[in-house]
Design a protein around this motif. Structure first.
Motif, PDB file in Angstrom:
ATOM      1  N   PRO A   1       0.950  -1.386  -0.105  1.00 22.92           N
ATOM      2  CA  PRO A   1       0.128   0.033   0.082  1.00 22.92           C
ATOM      3  C   PRO A   1       0.904   1.319   0.048  1.00 22.92           C
ATOM      4  O   PRO A   1       1.868   1.379   0.577  1.00 22.92           O
ATOM      5  N   ARG A   2       0.393   2.355  -0.823  1.00 17.07           N
ATOM      6  CA  ARG A   2       1.184   3.548  -0.929  1.00 17.07           C
ATOM      7  C   ARG A   2       0.967   4.440   0.372  1.00 17.07           C
ATOM      8  O   ARG A   2       0.013   4.195   0.911  1.00 17.07           O
ATOM      9  N   THR A   3       1.889   5.135   0.918  1.00  8.94           N
ATOM     10  CA  THR A   3       1.836   6.094   1.964  1.00  8.94           C
ATOM     11  C   THR A   3       1.682   7.361   1.087  1.00  8.94           C
ATOM     12  O   THR A   3       2.515   7.950   0.266  1.00  8.94           O
ATOM     13  N   TYR A   4       0.734   8.406   1.596  1.00  4.65           N
ATOM     14  CA  TYR A   4       0.454   9.804   1.044  1.00  4.65           C
ATOM     15  C   TYR A   4       1.144  10.737   1.945  1.00  4.65           C
ATOM     16  O   TYR A   4       1.033  10.646   3.280  1.00  4.65           O
ATOM     17  N   ALA A   5       1.440  11.753   1.671  1.00  9.05           N
ATOM     18  CA  ALA A   5       1.993  12.797   2.334  1.00  9.05           C
ATOM     19  C   ALA A   5       0.894  13.605   3.197  1.00  9.05           C
ATOM     20  O   ALA A   5       1.138  14.092   4.466  1.00  9.05           O
ATOM     21  N   SER A   6      -0.277  13.568   2.725  1.00  5.16           N
ATOM     22  CA  SER A   6      -1.309  14.282   3.503  1.00  5.16           C
ATOM     23  C   SER A   6      -2.673  13.484   3.085  1.00  5.16           C
ATOM     24  O   SER A   6      -2.915  12.935   2.326  1.00  5.16           O
ATOM     25  N   VAL A   7      -3.599  13.633   4.029  1.00  8.04           N
ATOM     26  CA  VAL A   7      -5.023  13.388   3.887  1.00  8.04           C
ATOM     27  C   VAL A   7      -5.705  13.366   2.804  1.00  8.04           C
ATOM     28  O   VAL A   7      -6.277  13.023   2.070  1.00  8.04           O
ATOM     29  N   GLU A   8      -5.452  14.847   2.187  1.00 11.43           N
ATOM     30  CA  GLU A   8      -6.015  15.380   0.983  1.00 11.43           C
ATOM     31  C   GLU A   8      -5.602  14.641  -0.318  1.00 11.43           C
ATOM     32  O   GLU A   8      -6.149  14.218  -1.161  1.00 11.43           O
ATOM     33  N   GLU A   9      -4.397  14.311  -0.072  1.00 11.82           N
ATOM     34  CA  GLU A   9      -3.668  13.567  -1.317  1.00 11.82           C
ATOM     35  C   GLU A   9      -4.282  12.273  -1.413  1.00 11.82           C
ATOM     36  O   GLU A   9      -4.866  11.656  -2.441  1.00 11.82           O
ATOM     37  N   ALA A  10      -4.269  11.653  -0.416  1.00 16.54           N
ATOM     38  CA  ALA A  10      -4.843  10.263  -0.338  1.00 16.54           C
ATOM     39  C   ALA A  10      -6.445  10.131  -0.512  1.00 16.54           C
ATOM     40  O   ALA A  10      -6.702   9.367  -1.473  1.00 16.54           O
ATOM     41  N   VAL A  11      -7.082  10.967  -0.347  1.00 17.74           N
ATOM     42  CA  VAL A  11      -8.623  11.208  -0.427  1.00 17.74           C
ATOM     43  C   VAL A  11      -8.704  11.370  -2.100  1.00 17.74           C
ATOM     44  O   VAL A  11      -9.457  10.626  -2.652  1.00 17.74           O
ATOM     45  N   GLU A  12      -7.816  12.421  -2.573  1.00 13.79           N
ATOM     46  CA  GLU A  12      -7.906  12.353  -4.068  1.00 13.79           C
ATOM     47  C   GLU A  12      -7.780  11.217  -4.795  1.00 13.79           C
ATOM     48  O   GLU A  12      -8.261  10.904  -5.794  1.00 13.79           O
ATOM     49  N   ARG A  13      -6.964  10.158  -4.348  1.00 12.51           N
ATOM     50  CA  ARG A  13      -6.717   8.980  -4.934  1.00 12.51           C
ATOM     51  C   ARG A  13      -7.642   7.820  -4.555  1.00 12.51           C
ATOM     52  O   ARG A  13      -7.386   6.849  -5.234  1.00 12.51           O
ATOM     53  N   PHE A  14      -8.529   8.181  -3.725  1.00  7.91           N
ATOM     54  CA  PHE A  14      -9.385   7.105  -3.278  1.00  7.91           C
ATOM     55  C   PHE A  14     -10.259   6.644  -4.653  1.00  7.91           C
ATOM     56  O   PHE A  14     -10.894   7.556  -5.289  1.00  7.91           O
ATOM     57  N   ARG A  15     -10.402   5.294  -4.531  1.00 16.34           N
ATOM     58  CA  ARG A  15     -11.117   4.598  -5.673  1.00 16.34           C
ATOM     59  C   ARG A  15     -11.783   3.252  -5.252  1.00 16.34           C
ATOM     60  O   ARG A  15     -11.376   2.611  -4.141  1.00 16.34           O
ATOM     61  N   THR A  16     -12.909   2.939  -5.643  1.00 22.89           N
ATOM     62  CA  THR A  16     -13.530   2.028  -5.306  1.00 22.89           C
ATOM     63  C   THR A  16     -13.029   0.598  -6.382  1.00 22.89           C
ATOM     64  O   THR A  16     -12.461   0.809  -7.221  1.00 22.89           O
ATOM     65  N   LEU A  17     -13.385  -0.517  -5.573  1.00 25.97           N
ATOM     66  CA  LEU A  17     -12.625  -1.787  -6.140  1.00 25.97           C
ATOM     67  C   LEU A  17     -13.879  -2.633  -6.222  1.00 25.97           C
ATOM     68  O   LEU A  17     -14.405  -3.317  -5.423  1.00 25.97           O
ATOM     69  N   PRO A  18     -14.351  -2.932  -7.695  1.00 26.97           N
ATOM     70  CA  PRO A  18     -14.051  -2.597  -8.584  1.00 26.97           C
ATOM     71  C   PRO A  18     -14.462  -0.805  -9.148  1.00 26.97           C
ATOM     72  O   PRO A  18     -15.347  -0.490  -8.311  1.00 26.97           O
ATOM     73  N   PRO A  19     -14.047  -0.238  -9.980  1.00 28.36           N
ATOM     74  CA  PRO A  19     -14.400   1.149 -10.106  1.00 28.36           C
ATOM     75  C   PRO A  19     -15.679   1.165 -10.717  1.00 28.36           C
ATOM     76  O   PRO A  19     -16.120   0.451 -11.377  1.00 28.36           O
ATOM     77  N   GLN A  20     -16.463   2.276 -10.467  1.00 30.91           N
ATOM     78  CA  GLN A  20     -17.567   2.778 -10.955  1.00 30.91           C
ATOM     79  C   GLN A  20     -17.689   4.006 -11.563  1.00 30.91           C
ATOM     80  O   GLN A  20     -17.209   4.838 -11.244  1.00 30.91           O
ATOM     81  N   ASP A  21     -18.616   4.377 -12.472  1.00 25.01           N
ATOM     82  CA  ASP A  21     -18.869   5.596 -13.111  1.00 25.01           C
ATOM     83  C   ASP A  21     -19.235   6.573 -12.118  1.00 25.01           C
ATOM     84  O   ASP A  21     -18.667   7.799 -12.283  1.00 25.01           O
ATOM     85  N   VAL A  22     -20.405   6.445 -11.113  1.00 21.53           N
ATOM     86  CA  VAL A  22     -21.033   7.428 -10.288  1.00 21.53           C
ATOM     87  C   VAL A  22     -20.292   7.367  -8.793  1.00 21.53           C
ATOM     88  O   VAL A  22     -20.434   6.114  -8.482  1.00 21.53           O
ATOM     89  N   LEU A  23     -19.726   8.203  -8.327  1.00 17.10           N
ATOM     90  CA  LEU A  23     -19.689   8.132  -6.788  1.00 17.10           C
ATOM     91  C   LEU A  23     -20.070   9.551  -6.492  1.00 17.10           C
ATOM     92  O   LEU A  23     -19.472  10.733  -6.742  1.00 17.10           O
ATOM     93  N   LEU A  24     -21.187   9.654  -5.566  1.00 14.84           N
ATOM     94  CA  LEU A  24     -21.530  10.612  -5.172  1.00 14.84           C
ATOM     95  C   LEU A  24     -20.409  11.513  -4.158  1.00 14.84           C
ATOM     96  O   LEU A  24     -19.664  10.769  -3.417  1.00 14.84           O
ATOM     97  N   PRO A  25     -19.883  12.486  -4.567  1.00 10.56           N
ATOM     98  CA  PRO A  25     -18.673  13.169  -3.967  1.00 10.56           C
ATOM     99  C   PRO A  25     -18.671  13.253  -2.345  1.00 10.56           C
ATOM    100  O   PRO A  25     -17.602  13.185  -1.881  1.00 10.56           O
ATOM    101  N   TYR A  26     -19.839  13.741  -1.855  1.00  5.82           N
ATOM    102  CA  TYR A  26     -19.805  13.906  -0.462  1.00  5.82           C
ATOM    103  C   TYR A  26     -19.649  12.292   0.391  1.00  5.82           C
ATOM    104  O   TYR A  26     -19.250  12.649   1.354  1.00  5.82           O
ATOM    105  N   VAL A  27     -20.365  11.528  -0.282  1.00 10.09           N
ATOM    106  CA  VAL A  27     -20.204  10.091   0.202  1.00 10.09           C
ATOM    107  C   VAL A  27     -18.736   9.911   0.157  1.00 10.09           C
ATOM    108  O   VAL A  27     -18.030   9.349   0.878  1.00 10.09           O
ATOM    109  N   ARG A  28     -18.154  10.103  -1.031  1.00 13.64           N
ATOM    110  CA  ARG A  28     -16.860   9.591  -1.215  1.00 13.64           C
ATOM    111  C   ARG A  28     -15.883  10.290  -0.394  1.00 13.64           C
ATOM    112  O   ARG A  28     -14.881   9.404   0.321  1.00 13.64           O
TER     113      ARG A  28
END
Length: 284
Positions: free
Chosen positions: A153-180
């Motif tokens: 697993p990768r280590t991120y410098a900040s919470v914001e950077e990690a949140v930006e990289r968050f993906r579901t497995l498997p990926p899907q087209d729609v992710l409500l941004p506030y839930v994500r």
């Protein structure tokens, strides 16, 4: 997209956080609702955690709702190895710790396999089980994608950077941004000077054989099929044919594999309806 009032209200109904020791490993869980109501245990999918239910559980007012972090996930401890039987015993132990008499157990994806294992291995401990888009395959989709990465697993410098990289497995087209945003922030832990994901990358154990589990179910069961998920109509029909008592299929229109991220209110409606008709159900 602005945050809707229903989501803010759900998060404002914050759970109580508790922990129980299961075979030498601490298992963390969240609790919503009043004691004495019928019980419902929510089981997350692979590499996920109990916070995936934060905006769903508070809306299931008819029940006392518990969502656990399976060992190797979230804020629970880790084990040398993992398997469905051990995770099923964790579900039973958490329900017992909250005095939930024969709760309904509902699991998503890999968590659906855990729910089915509970229904087969501990039939007296549950009243019914339901699964959300848990496919009739040899391995959960989360595991296949993580195995393909073949790196720690990768280590991120900040919470914001990690949140930006968050993906579901498997990926899907729609992710409500506030839930994500909410789920991603709850998926992180400190690692040295940075942040990494909470799940144990070694968490994958031997998969269950659903073709053997489903025929052994003796309690009521149901399948939530996501229209854009992993369970096709043909697969749902095959799964239903394996359950002696029948397997009602609840269709979630336009939902991906992770309905908590794209169609949470449709999921809530489906769960409420199912609970109203099952043993110990009642109003919403």
């Amino acid at each position: 997209m602005s945050t809707p009032a229903w989501f803010e209200a759900a998060l404002a109904d914050a759970p109580v956080h508790r922990e129980v020791d299961v075979e030498g490993t601490p298992v963390h869980y969240r609790v919503w609702g009043e004691a004495g109501r019928p019980g419902l245990v929510l089981v997350h999918g692979g590499a996920a955690h109990s916070g995936w239910w934060d905006h769903v559980a508070p809306q299931l007012h008819s029940h006392r709702v518990v969502a656990l972090d399976l060992s190797g996930h979230g804020d629970s401890g880790r084990r040398p190895s993992y398997d469905m039987d051990t995770w099923a015993r964790e579900v039973v132990a958490v329900a017992a710790a909250e005095d939930l008499a024969a709760p309904v157990v509902l699991g998503h994806s890999m968590g659906g396999w855990v729910a089915l294992t509970v229904g087969v291995a501990h039939p007296g401990a549950v009243s019914a089980v339901a699964v959300i888009d848990s496919p009739l395959v040899s391995r959960p989709p989360e595991e296949e994608r993580l195995r393909q990465r073949r790196r720690p697993p990768r280590t991120y410098a900040s919470v914001e950077e990690a949140v930006e990289r968050f993906r579901t497995l498997p990926p899907q087209d729609v992710l409500l941004p506030y839930v994500r945003e909410h789920v991603a922030r709850g998926s992180l832990r400190r690692e040295g000077e940075g942040w990494t994901w909470k799940f144990d990358p070694r968490l994958w154990g031997p998969p269950p054989l659903l073709t053997e589990l489903l025929p052994r179910l003796t309690c009521p069961a149901a399948l939530f099929r996501c229209e854009k998920g992993l369970v096709s109509p043909a697969m749902a029909e095959e799964m239903a044919g394996l359950v002696a008592g029948g397997l009602p299929v609840v269709e979630l229109p336009d939902a991906g594999h992770h309905p908590v991220f794209d169609r949470p209110l449709a999921l809530v409606t489906g769960i409420r309806t199912l609970l109203a008709f099952w043993p110990g159900g009642g109003g919403g």
